[in-house]
Design an enzyme around this catalytic site. Structure first.
Site, short mmCIF file in Angstrom:
data_model
loop_
_atom_site.label_atom_id
_atom_site.label_comp_id
_atom_site.label_asym_id
_atom_site.label_seq_id
_atom_site.Cartn_x
_atom_site.Cartn_y
_atom_site.Cartn_z
CB ILE A 1 -0.95 -0.02 1.21
CG1 ILE A 1 -1.99 -1.13 1.00
CG2 ILE A 1 -1.64 1.34 1.40
CD1 ILE A 1 -2.87 -1.39 2.19
CD GLU B 1 0.91 -9.22 5.12
OE1 GLU B 1 1.11 -10.18 4.35
OE2 GLU B 1 1.83 -8.57 5.65
NE ARG C 1 2.11 -9.26 0.29
CZ ARG C 1 2.47 -8.21 0.99
NH1 ARG C 1 2.39 -8.23 2.32
NH2 ARG C 1 2.90 -7.11 0.39
#
EC number: 3.2.2.22
Length: 286
Positions: free
Chosen positions: A94, A183, A186
């Protein structure tokens, strides 16, 4: 589709080296449930360009030029108020966000570069007094992310906080935002952890924190394993929910086959970084 539209897509593909950024993604918390959140994370993953997969995992591009490097996420709180978040498609970092007519960027070179391409129409630009590094954010927030509850209600609160400038409160809000978006994109496990927190907040599990700290290391070893019969050149040590250390040594591990969803390109991983980097969001520069 007109010939002009086709030509436009071809030009964009050439500009991005053969990969097309698929566009903005949005998520509305009003009426959100585990399924709609899962669709949002799927859309986020699908919007990240890649040319190849390694062990069936998309390998993020090493570099993208210009405005194509940034994806915009439009996030709406329960009241329908929105912020727009700029994400670097090469690492899911970000860079900053837009709230009303004010843009906010992390205090780091990568975010400064991003500000040249996104939120150009903002009437005011504020550089936050910290980088996007987990350690810096935790210091600014006054607490580690292990003690900051995450979930969809927490994401709503984070969006509401970021609508109005308060650098201390923003740091905690950004820690929530990073974990519930980047996250979760991911790692499937982190996505599922947030889905379990669709209607309540809870601090991150030990396994969540461990995965967050090990993304770059896992990405590196999975790529290196291609030339080493599927064996990691350096084992990655993760921590499970009970605090037990688990050594990951090859690509047959469930972390590789069914958990990690995106790989950071080795060209964007610092030399010597083999994971267990507790102070960073992904790797040492963020």
């Amino acid at each position: 589709m007109s010939r002009f539209s086709v030509l436009s897509f071809l030009i964009l593909a050439i500009f991005l080296g053969g990969s097309i950024v698929k566009g903005d993604v949005s998520f509305r918390l009003s009426g959100a449930d585990p399924r709609s959140y899962g669709m949002f994370i799927k859309d986020l993953r699908n919007a990240l360009p890649f040319r190849e997969k390694v062990y069936n995992i998309p390998l993020l591009l090493p570099s993208v030029s210009g405005a194509g490097r940034y994806l915009l996420m439009h996030l709406f709180n329960y009241d329908g108020k929105t912020i727009t978040v700029a994400v670097d498609v090469t690492n899911v970092y970000i860079m900053g966000y837009l709230a009303d007519t004010t843009s906010y960027f992390f205090n780091e070179p990568a975010a400064e570069l991003a500000s040249q391409y996104v939120f150009r129409d903002a009437r005011r630009k504020i550089t936050l007094p910290y980088s996007g590094n987990y350690e810096r954010l935790q210091i600014a927030a006054g607490k580690p992310r292990e003690k900051i509850p995450i979930g969809l209600p927490a994401l709503d609160s984070a969006i509401s906080t970021l609508l109005h400038y308060d650098s201390t409160a923003a740091a905690g809000a950004l820690l929530v935002l990073i974990q519930t978006t980047a996250e979760a994109a991911r790692f499937k496990y982190i996505e599922q952890q947030i889905q379990e927190r669709a209607y309540r907040d809870e601090v991150p599990s030990l396994a969540t924190i461990s995965l967050e700290n090990s993304w770059s290391g896992l990405s590196k070893q999975i790529q290196l394993a291609q030339g080493n019969n599927g064996i990691f050149r350096t084992p990655i040590v993760l921590v499970d929910n009970k605090g037990n250390r688990v050594q990951i040594t090859n690509v047959t591990s469930k972390v590789v086959t069914s958990n990690i969803q995106l790989l950071l390109n080795t060209r964007n991983i610092a030399e010597g970084d083999n994971g267990d980097v507790s102070t960073t969001h992904g790797f040492s520069s963020y």
